[in-house]
Design a protein around this motif. Structure first.
Motif, PDB file in Angstrom:
ATOM      1  N   ILE A   1      30.378  37.923  46.608  1.00  0.00           N
ATOM      2  CA  ILE A   1      31.641  37.264  46.969  1.00  0.00           C
ATOM      3  C   ILE A   1      32.292  36.771  45.673  1.00  0.00           C
ATOM      4  O   ILE A   1      31.681  36.036  44.898  1.00  0.00           O
ATOM      5  N   ILE A   2      33.517  37.217  45.451  1.00  0.00           N
ATOM      6  CA  ILE A   2      34.278  36.765  44.279  1.00  0.00           C
ATOM      7  C   ILE A   2      35.059  35.527  44.693  1.00  0.00           C
ATOM      8  O   ILE A   2      35.789  35.551  45.682  1.00  0.00           O
ATOM      9  N   VAL A   3      34.873  34.419  43.969  1.00  0.00           N
ATOM     10  CA  VAL A   3      35.507  33.155  44.340  1.00  0.00           C
ATOM     11  C   VAL A   3      36.648  32.847  43.370  1.00  0.00           C
ATOM     12  O   VAL A   3      36.453  32.829  42.157  1.00  0.00           O
ATOM     13  N   VAL A   4      37.835  32.609  43.921  1.00  0.00           N
ATOM     14  CA  VAL A   4      39.025  32.409  43.090  1.00  0.00           C
ATOM     15  C   VAL A   4      39.731  31.108  43.465  1.00  0.00           C
ATOM     16  O   VAL A   4      40.371  31.029  44.514  1.00  0.00           O
ATOM     17  N   PRO A   5      39.629  30.056  42.645  1.00  0.00           N
ATOM     18  CA  PRO A   5      40.380  28.840  42.937  1.00  0.00           C
ATOM     19  C   PRO A   5      41.860  29.049  42.601  1.00  0.00           C
ATOM     20  O   PRO A   5      42.170  29.634  41.564  1.00  0.00           O
ATOM     21  N   CYS A   6      42.748  28.582  43.473  1.00  0.00           N
ATOM     22  CA  CYS A   6      44.187  28.812  43.259  1.00  0.00           C
ATOM     23  C   CYS A   6      44.975  27.533  43.442  1.00  0.00           C
ATOM     24  O   CYS A   6      44.892  26.896  44.489  1.00  0.00           O
ATOM     25  N   PHE A   7      45.739  27.167  42.436  1.00  0.00           N
ATOM     26  CA  PHE A   7      46.618  26.008  42.538  1.00  0.00           C
ATOM     27  C   PHE A   7      48.017  26.437  42.116  1.00  0.00           C
ATOM     28  O   PHE A   7      48.224  26.785  40.954  1.00  0.00           O
ATOM     29  N   ASN A   8      48.929  26.435  43.054  1.00  0.00           N
ATOM     30  CA  ASN A   8      50.308  26.885  42.787  1.00  0.00           C
ATOM     31  C   ASN A   8      50.345  28.250  42.117  1.00  0.00           C
ATOM     32  O   ASN A   8      50.927  28.407  41.052  1.00  0.00           O
ATOM     33  N   GLU A   9      49.718  29.211  42.725  1.00  0.00           N
ATOM     34  CA  GLU A   9      49.620  30.544  42.116  1.00  0.00           C
ATOM     35  C   GLU A   9      50.409  31.602  42.898  1.00  0.00           C
ATOM     36  O   GLU A   9      50.047  32.763  42.895  1.00  0.00           O
ATOM     37  N   GLU A  10      51.486  31.203  43.569  1.00  0.00           N
ATOM     38  CA  GLU A  10      52.211  32.192  44.379  1.00  0.00           C
ATOM     39  C   GLU A  10      52.751  33.356  43.538  1.00  0.00           C
ATOM     40  O   GLU A  10      52.922  34.456  44.035  1.00  0.00           O
ATOM     41  N   GLU A  11      53.021  33.080  42.262  1.00  0.00           N
ATOM     42  CA  GLU A  11      53.536  34.170  41.417  1.00  0.00           C
ATOM     43  C   GLU A  11      52.424  35.097  40.937  1.00  0.00           C
ATOM     44  O   GLU A  11      52.627  36.295  40.794  1.00  0.00           O
ATOM     45  N   ALA A  12      51.242  34.524  40.688  1.00  0.00           N
ATOM     46  CA  ALA A  12      50.153  35.340  40.144  1.00  0.00           C
ATOM     47  C   ALA A  12      49.426  36.126  41.239  1.00  0.00           C
ATOM     48  O   ALA A  12      49.009  37.263  41.012  1.00  0.00           O
ATOM     49  N   LEU A  13      49.302  35.543  42.415  1.00  0.00           N
ATOM     50  CA  LEU A  13      48.476  36.170  43.456  1.00  0.00           C
ATOM     51  C   LEU A  13      48.899  37.583  43.865  1.00  0.00           C
ATOM     52  O   LEU A  13      48.036  38.440  44.062  1.00  0.00           O
ATOM     53  N   PRO A  14      50.213  37.852  43.986  1.00  0.00           N
ATOM     54  CA  PRO A  14      50.578  39.224  44.361  1.00  0.00           C
ATOM     55  C   PRO A  14      50.080  40.277  43.369  1.00  0.00           C
ATOM     56  O   PRO A  14      49.957  41.449  43.718  1.00  0.00           O
ATOM     57  N   ILE A  15      49.786  39.862  42.149  1.00  0.00           N
ATOM     58  CA  ILE A  15      49.213  40.798  41.177  1.00  0.00           C
ATOM     59  C   ILE A  15      47.685  40.743  41.244  1.00  0.00           C
ATOM     60  O   ILE A  15      46.995  41.755  41.189  1.00  0.00           O
ATOM     61  N   THR A  16      47.177  39.513  41.391  1.00  0.00           N
ATOM     62  CA  THR A  16      45.730  39.307  41.367  1.00  0.00           C
ATOM     63  C   THR A  16      45.022  39.933  42.572  1.00  0.00           C
ATOM     64  O   THR A  16      43.975  40.569  42.421  1.00  0.00           O
ATOM     65  N   ILE A  17      45.602  39.738  43.748  1.00  0.00           N
ATOM     66  CA  ILE A  17      44.920  40.175  44.972  1.00  0.00           C
ATOM     67  C   ILE A  17      44.625  41.684  44.966  1.00  0.00           C
ATOM     68  O   ILE A  17      43.473  42.083  45.122  1.00  0.00           O
ATOM     69  N   PRO A  18      45.651  42.542  44.732  1.00  0.00           N
ATOM     70  CA  PRO A  18      45.321  43.981  44.697  1.00  0.00           C
ATOM     71  C   PRO A  18      44.369  44.341  43.559  1.00  0.00           C
ATOM     72  O   PRO A  18      43.499  45.209  43.738  1.00  0.00           O
ATOM     73  N   ALA A  19      44.498  43.645  42.423  1.00  0.00           N
ATOM     74  CA  ALA A  19      43.631  43.973  41.283  1.00  0.00           C
ATOM     75  C   ALA A  19      42.170  43.697  41.631  1.00  0.00           C
ATOM     76  O   ALA A  19      41.294  44.542  41.400  1.00  0.00           O
ATOM     77  N   LEU A  20      41.907  42.514  42.198  1.00  0.00           N
ATOM     78  CA  LEU A  20      40.520  42.169  42.526  1.00  0.00           C
ATOM     79  C   LEU A  20      39.986  43.045  43.652  1.00  0.00           C
ATOM     80  O   LEU A  20      38.821  43.452  43.637  1.00  0.00           O
ATOM     81  N   SER A  21      40.851  43.345  44.634  1.00  0.00           N
ATOM     82  CA  SER A  21      40.402  44.209  45.724  1.00  0.00           C
ATOM     83  C   SER A  21      40.049  45.585  45.183  1.00  0.00           C
ATOM     84  O   SER A  21      39.089  46.212  45.643  1.00  0.00           O
ATOM     85  N   GLY A  22      40.814  46.042  44.192  1.00  0.00           N
ATOM     86  CA  GLY A  22      40.526  47.333  43.563  1.00  0.00           C
ATOM     87  C   GLY A  22      39.135  47.344  42.950  1.00  0.00           C
ATOM     88  O   GLY A  22      38.348  48.271  43.167  1.00  0.00           O
ATOM     89  N   VAL A  23      38.831  46.292  42.212  1.00  0.00           N
ATOM     90  CA  VAL A  23      37.508  46.203  41.583  1.00  0.00           C
ATOM     91  C   VAL A  23      36.415  46.185  42.646  1.00  0.00           C
ATOM     92  O   VAL A  23      35.402  46.888  42.548  1.00  0.00           O
ATOM     93  N   LEU A  24      36.653  45.376  43.690  1.00  0.00           N
ATOM     94  CA  LEU A  24      35.655  45.241  44.759  1.00  0.00           C
ATOM     95  C   LEU A  24      35.390  46.596  45.411  1.00  0.00           C
ATOM     96  O   LEU A  24      34.237  46.999  45.588  1.00  0.00           O
ATOM     97  N   ASN A  25      36.477  47.301  45.733  1.00  0.00           N
ATOM     98  CA  ASN A  25      36.312  48.597  46.408  1.00  0.00           C
ATOM     99  C   ASN A  25      35.602  49.606  45.517  1.00  0.00           C
ATOM    100  O   ASN A  25      34.790  50.401  45.987  1.00  0.00           O
ATOM    101  N   ARG A  26      35.920  49.537  44.223  1.00  0.00           N
ATOM    102  CA  ARG A  26      35.256  50.444  43.289  1.00  0.00           C
ATOM    103  C   ARG A  26      33.752  50.194  43.265  1.00  0.00           C
ATOM    104  O   ARG A  26      32.945  51.125  43.285  1.00  0.00           O
ATOM    105  N   LEU A  27      33.398  48.912  43.235  1.00  0.00           N
ATOM    106  CA  LEU A  27      31.970  48.574  43.202  1.00  0.00           C
ATOM    107  C   LEU A  27      31.279  48.975  44.498  1.00  0.00           C
ATOM    108  O   LEU A  27      30.136  49.428  44.484  1.00  0.00           O
TER     109      LEU A  27
END
Ligand code: UDP
Ligand code: MG
Length: 318
Positions: A5-31
């Motif tokens: 489980i990848i744990v990501v703390p987020c505080f006011n990250e509405e701008e970063a998350l749309p980039i982060t979410i697909p990126a991390l999901s990509g890594v997860l799916n690859r693994l």
């Protein structure tokens, strides 16, 4: 099978998350498709009382992807406690966690290497930046000064390691036994004494949004890190107090002798200066001791470190 489980703390990250979410999901799916981790591995986003649309973004992602989960904390409890909330939630559900910031300043491509080291037997794998060129000059200097200062004070932290790390179940269980409120996770983990390993990466720029660690928070964080781990500042002030006391006795003897031989010591300025100096030092010492007393006060209250308001974790708990 190794459930991550990848744990990501987020505080006011509405701008970063749309980039982060697909990126991390990509890594997860690859693994997952590489057979390194279990098919029911997940990413857990912890919303640390954001005032923007962070939680909405997480909830929408959860709707779309069965590997994405969210915890919504009841208020802002700070990076360390938000991270703990996620880790403690994930602990019974998986074999290992990787904690990472939401801004992807840490290279997500080394997660695979972390998992490899876990498979090879490490309980803790530290992500260490070997290049900070993308951080501002100021951030680089203050951060590195901080690591050096911590070392002088006897608190061992891994140099240039923040909160990007893999923890095995065993290490998480150990971490959750440190019940202190003023927790400084990276120093606790370095102290636990499990089998550790390191992966190196280059630190990048924030993908989007501004740093949630302005100078004021950085100083508070560093101060917390120091005073929660070391009594040396108190010892140093005590030592300085003794030194100045001895100096003042020598000065007293000297002026007495001077008086005896008929040489009057003139020096209003030096007198006033020393009063200011000693007064300041006294106040500093009292304040410093007060800081520790205050910390003890907070600890004795045994308040919860975080409260979970809402969780999007239905399938994760199956
Ligand atoms: N963060 C948090 N709560 C806070 C402040 C920050 O959960 O009160 C999160 C933030 O969303 C990010 C991580 O902690 O995922 C690190 O923050 P940031 O990137 O702003 O710090 P920096 O990299 O500038 O030190
Ligand atoms: Mg950052």
């Amino acid at each position: 099978m190794n459930r991550l489980i990848i744990v990501v703390p987020c505080f006011n990250e509405e701008e970063a998350l749309p980039i982060t979410i697909p990126a991390l999901s990509g890594v997860l799916n690859r693994l997952i498709s590489g057979g390194k981790i279990a098919a029911d591995s997940a990413v857990l986003y912890v919303n640390d009382g954001s005032r923007d649309k962070t939680w909405e973004v997480i909830a929408a992602a959860h709707e779309q992807d069965a590997h994405i989960f969210g915890l919504n904390l009841a208020g802002n409890v700070g990076h360390q406690n938000a991270l703990l909330a996620g880790l403690e939630f994930a602990m019974p559900l998986c074999d290992m966690t990787v904690s990472i910031d939401a801004d992807l300043q840490d290279d997500i491509d080394v997660i695979e290497e972390m998992v490899d080291k876990y498979i090879a037997g490490a309980d803790v794998v530290f992500g260490v930046r070997n290049d900070r060129k993308k951080d501002s000059f100021f951030k680089r200097c203050t951060a590195q000064g901080f690591y050096k200062f911590m070392k002088i004070l006897g608190t061992n932290t891994v140099y240039n390691h923040a909160d990007y790390r893999l923890l095995s179940k065993r290490a998480m269980e150990a971490l959750s036994m440190y019940q202190e409120r003023n927790i400084f996770i990276r120093a606790v983990v370095a102290k636990m004494g499990f089998e550790t390993d390191t992966v190196y990466y280059k630190r990048g720029e924030r993908t989007a949004g501004k740093s949630k660690y302005p100078l004021k928070k950085m100083i508070a964080f560093a101060w917390d890190g120091i005073t929660s781990f070391s009594n040396k500042p108190i010892n140093m002030v005590t030592g300085l107090g003794i030194f100045i006391f001895v100096c003042s006795i020598i000065a007293a003897i000297y002026s007495l002798c001077a008086h005896f031989f008929g040489q009057t010591v003139s020096g209003w300025t030096s007198l006033i200066l020393s009063i200011w100096f000693l007064g300041g030092l006294n106040l500093f010492a009292i304040g410093l001791v007060g800081q520790y007393v205050g910390k003890t006060y907070i600890e004795t209250k045994q308040r919860p470190r975080y409260l979970i308001k809402e969780s999007l974790t239905d399938q994760i708990e199956k």
